[in-house]
Design an enzyme around this catalytic site. Structure first.
Site, PDB file in Angstrom:
ATOM      1  N   ASP A  68      -7.209   2.967  -3.119  1.00 56.73           N
ATOM      2  CA  ASP A  68      -7.916   3.020  -1.826  1.00 56.73           C
ATOM      3  C   ASP A  68      -8.226   4.475  -1.492  1.00 56.73           C
ATOM      4  O   ASP A  68      -7.319   5.292  -1.369  1.00 56.73           O
ATOM      5  CB  ASP A  68      -7.028   2.405  -0.729  1.00 56.73           C
ATOM      6  CG  ASP A  68      -7.731   2.327   0.627  1.00 56.73           C
ATOM      7  OD1 ASP A  68      -8.899   2.752   0.734  1.00 56.73           O
ATOM      8  OD2 ASP A  68      -7.103   1.832   1.594  1.00 56.73           O
ATOM      9  N   ASP A  85     -13.646  -1.720   3.298  1.00 52.80           N
ATOM     10  CA  ASP A  85     -12.684  -1.781   4.403  1.00 52.80           C
ATOM     11  C   ASP A  85     -13.393  -1.202   5.638  1.00 52.80           C
ATOM     12  O   ASP A  85     -14.024  -1.952   6.409  1.00 52.80           O
ATOM     13  CB  ASP A  85     -11.426  -0.990   4.004  1.00 52.80           C
ATOM     14  CG  ASP A  85     -10.404  -0.804   5.118  1.00 52.80           C
ATOM     15  OD1 ASP A  85     -10.685  -1.179   6.266  1.00 52.80           O
ATOM     16  OD2 ASP A  85      -9.300  -0.264   4.860  1.00 52.80           O
ATOM     17  N   GLY A  90      -3.916  -3.951   6.237  1.00 58.79           N
ATOM     18  CA  GLY A  90      -2.859  -3.616   7.191  1.00 58.79           C
ATOM     19  C   GLY A  90      -3.177  -2.318   7.912  1.00 58.79           C
ATOM     20  O   GLY A  90      -3.974  -1.505   7.431  1.00 58.79           O
ATOM     21  N   LYS A 134      -3.084   5.088  -2.685  1.00 60.55           N
ATOM     22  CA  LYS A 134      -4.109   5.893  -2.020  1.00 60.55           C
ATOM     23  C   LYS A 134      -4.545   7.000  -2.962  1.00 60.55           C
ATOM     24  O   LYS A 134      -3.712   7.611  -3.636  1.00 60.55           O
ATOM     25  CB  LYS A 134      -3.533   6.504  -0.738  1.00 60.55           C
ATOM     26  CG  LYS A 134      -3.138   5.474   0.308  1.00 60.55           C
ATOM     27  CD  LYS A 134      -4.359   4.874   0.974  1.00 60.55           C
ATOM     28  CE  LYS A 134      -3.963   3.954   2.110  1.00 60.55           C
ATOM     29  NZ  LYS A 134      -5.127   3.368   2.768  1.00 60.55           N
ATOM     30  N   SER A 143       0.854  -1.175   0.000  1.00 67.33           N
ATOM     31  CA  SER A 143       0.000   0.000   0.000  1.00 67.33           C
ATOM     32  C   SER A 143       0.898   1.235   0.000  1.00 67.33           C
ATOM     33  O   SER A 143       1.750   1.386   0.878  1.00 67.33           O
ATOM     34  CB  SER A 143      -0.888  -0.021   1.242  1.00 67.33           C
ATOM     35  OG  SER A 143      -1.628   1.170   1.329  1.00 67.33           O
ATOM     36  N   GLU A 182     -11.053   0.421  -3.219  1.00 64.50           N
ATOM     37  CA  GLU A 182     -11.318   0.157  -1.807  1.00 64.50           C
ATOM     38  C   GLU A 182     -11.998   1.372  -1.157  1.00 64.50           C
ATOM     39  O   GLU A 182     -11.522   2.499  -1.294  1.00 64.50           O
ATOM     40  CB  GLU A 182      -9.983  -0.145  -1.124  1.00 64.50           C
ATOM     41  CG  GLU A 182     -10.088  -0.620   0.310  1.00 64.50           C
ATOM     42  CD  GLU A 182      -8.705  -0.949   0.889  1.00 64.50           C
ATOM     43  OE1 GLU A 182      -7.746  -1.165   0.119  1.00 64.50           O
ATOM     44  OE2 GLU A 182      -8.601  -0.966   2.131  1.00 64.50           O
ATOM     45  N   LYS A 197      -9.635  -6.872   8.295  1.00 62.71           N
ATOM     46  CA  LYS A 197      -8.621  -6.414   9.252  1.00 62.71           C
ATOM     47  C   LYS A 197      -9.027  -6.972  10.600  1.00 62.71           C
ATOM     48  O   LYS A 197     -10.153  -6.732  11.067  1.00 62.71           O
ATOM     49  CB  LYS A 197      -8.565  -4.884   9.310  1.00 62.71           C
ATOM     50  CG  LYS A 197      -7.907  -4.244   8.095  1.00 62.71           C
ATOM     51  CD  LYS A 197      -7.815  -2.740   8.229  1.00 62.71           C
ATOM     52  CE  LYS A 197      -7.185  -2.144   6.973  1.00 62.71           C
ATOM     53  NZ  LYS A 197      -7.333  -0.671   6.937  1.00 62.71           N
ATOM     54  N   LYS A 255      -1.108  -1.060  -4.397  1.00 59.23           N
ATOM     55  CA  LYS A 255      -2.284  -0.270  -4.004  1.00 59.23           C
ATOM     56  C   LYS A 255      -1.839   1.170  -3.808  1.00 59.23           C
ATOM     57  O   LYS A 255      -0.821   1.420  -3.164  1.00 59.23           O
ATOM     58  CB  LYS A 255      -2.859  -0.852  -2.716  1.00 59.23           C
ATOM     59  CG  LYS A 255      -3.740   0.073  -1.894  1.00 59.23           C
ATOM     60  CD  LYS A 255      -4.478  -0.718  -0.824  1.00 59.23           C
ATOM     61  CE  LYS A 255      -4.636   0.063   0.467  1.00 59.23           C
ATOM     62  NZ  LYS A 255      -5.269  -0.756   1.529  1.00 59.23           N
TER      63      LYS A 255
END
Ligand code: OSB
Ligand code: MG
Length: 375
Positions: free
Chosen positions: A189, A239, A291, A164, A136, A214, A263, A162
């Site tokens: 995400d 998430d 994570g 952001k 990520s 996400e 998670k 991934k």
């Protein structure tokens, strides 16, 4: 098993590189570690993934400390726990506070596996000997630097990238990355940064063949996510919105999500995480392990959970050295060619490095069976 002693520590560790999401930048991480001890001197370890500030969820280090100290510790000291799956039930009359519950429950799972002399992965029913990992990458407005960061991780062998995103840092960024890395499995995400009115913009992401987007919409929403999913080709993965098996069932029934990010902390522990995994397997919904910038203890729990069969997509649990100069476990979690080899030692399978633990500890609390306050 009788838990004789609980030690709670607050640690502060500095991240090697700042990590930016749509809700803020992490430079350091303050978090709680829970140790439970049995009558033979075995120790089980858990980590609270709550952050210092209530950005990602309502929980914080301080709310977790309050819940753990005043409610959860007395429960584990007063009850004879045969199997860690009972802990969920013992905590069930206390609402939410999932990350606090998970930190304690995780420690009990580790202790149980050590007493049984099996790996935590095996105690959970996991089979895989190595797990696939993705990475990520935080927001970096310098596009050239971002491309080089991605290139580095692709070359290291991470199985999926991934990135952001947030309003103003989305379609153009993904277009450029897709141009640079046409064949790399990639996802975005948003950490809840968009609203349903952004549907037209989010549809533009469809052209990049992302494996998923996400949590595009609000952290407490599953209604608008269903509306959005009906307009998008890209699968939505929830998430922040998923706190339990019940949330999972409702989101899947509504069509709000096609993939679940599990998670452990967000869902209240390993027992609930495993239930969500099993349910998704039955419903043909792939899952992966998210994570929370964990230290080695939380990371080890993620590795163990990911050995279950429906973790078919690479998780966010990268190697220790991505985050820390020195982790608090030995050996550290390492990634080779995009895989983490599941450790063979009992319980979490890594030794807690007590010297490192002590060095990062800023406060600690000790509870023992005799002193357990009456609830
Ligand atoms: O949304 O998955 C998330 C980090 C902090 C808070 C939320 C998230 C993340 C990550 C990084 O994406 C995961 C990791 O590398 O541990
Ligand atoms: Mg996320």
């Amino acid at each position: 098993m009788k838990i004789m002693e609980v030690n709670v520590r607050k640690l502060k560790m500095v991240l090697k590189h700042p990590f930016t999401t749509s809700f803020g930048t992490f430079q350091e991480k303050e978090f709680l570690v829970v140790e439970v001890k049995d009558e033979k001197g075995n120790s089980g370890w858990g980590e609270s993934v709550a952050f210092h500030s209530p950005w990602y969820s309502e929980e914080t280090v301080e709310t977790n400390l309050h819940i753990i100290r005043d409610f959860l510790v007395p429960i584990v000291l007063e009850n004879d726990i045969i199997h860690p799956e009972e802990v969920n039930g013992l905590f069930a009359h206390l609402r939410k506070n999932n990350m606090a519950k998970s930190a304690v429950e995780g420690a009990v799972w580790d202790l149980y596996a050590k007493r049984e002399q099996v790996t935590l992965a095996r105690a959970l029913g996991g089979q895989l000997e190595k797990i696939e990992v993705g990475i990520s990458i935080g927001i970096n407005e310098n596009m050239q630097e971002l491309i080089e960061t991605v290139r580095g991780f692709v070359e290291e062998g991470y199985k999926r990238i991934k990135v952001k995103i947030k309003p103003g840092f989305d379609v153009d960024v993904m277009r450029e990355l897709r141009k640079q890395f046409p064949d790399v499995p990639m996802m975005a995400d948003a950490n809840s940064a968009y609203r349903i009115d952004d549907t037209e913009l989010l549809k533009e992401l469809d052209e990049f063949g992302l494996t998923m987007i996400e949590q595009p919409l609000a952290s407490d929403d599953i209604i608008d996510h269903a509306k959005l999913q009906s307009q998008l080709k890209t699968p939505i993965c929830l998430d922040e919105s998923i706190h339990s098996l019940e949330d999972t069932r409702k989101a899947i029934e509504l069509g709000s999500t096609k993939i679940i990010n599990i998670k452990i902390g967000r869902v209240g522990g390993l027992t609930e995480a495993k239930k969500i995994h099993d349910y998704c397997l039955e419903k043909n919904i792939p899952v992966w392990c998210g994570g929370m910038l964990e230290s080695g203890i939380g990371r080890a729990h993620n590795v163990a959970l990911t050995t279950l069969p429906n973790f078919v997509l690479p998780g966010d649990t990268a190697g220790s050295s991505r985050y820390w100069e020195q982790d608090i476990i030995l050996p550290e979690v390492t990634v080779e060619d995009g895989y983490i080899t599941v450790p063979e030692g009992n319980g979490i399978g890594y030794e807690v490095d007590r010297q490192a633990l002590e060095r990062y500890t800023v406060d600690k609390w000790h509870f023992s069976n005799q002193e357990a306050p009456v609830q």
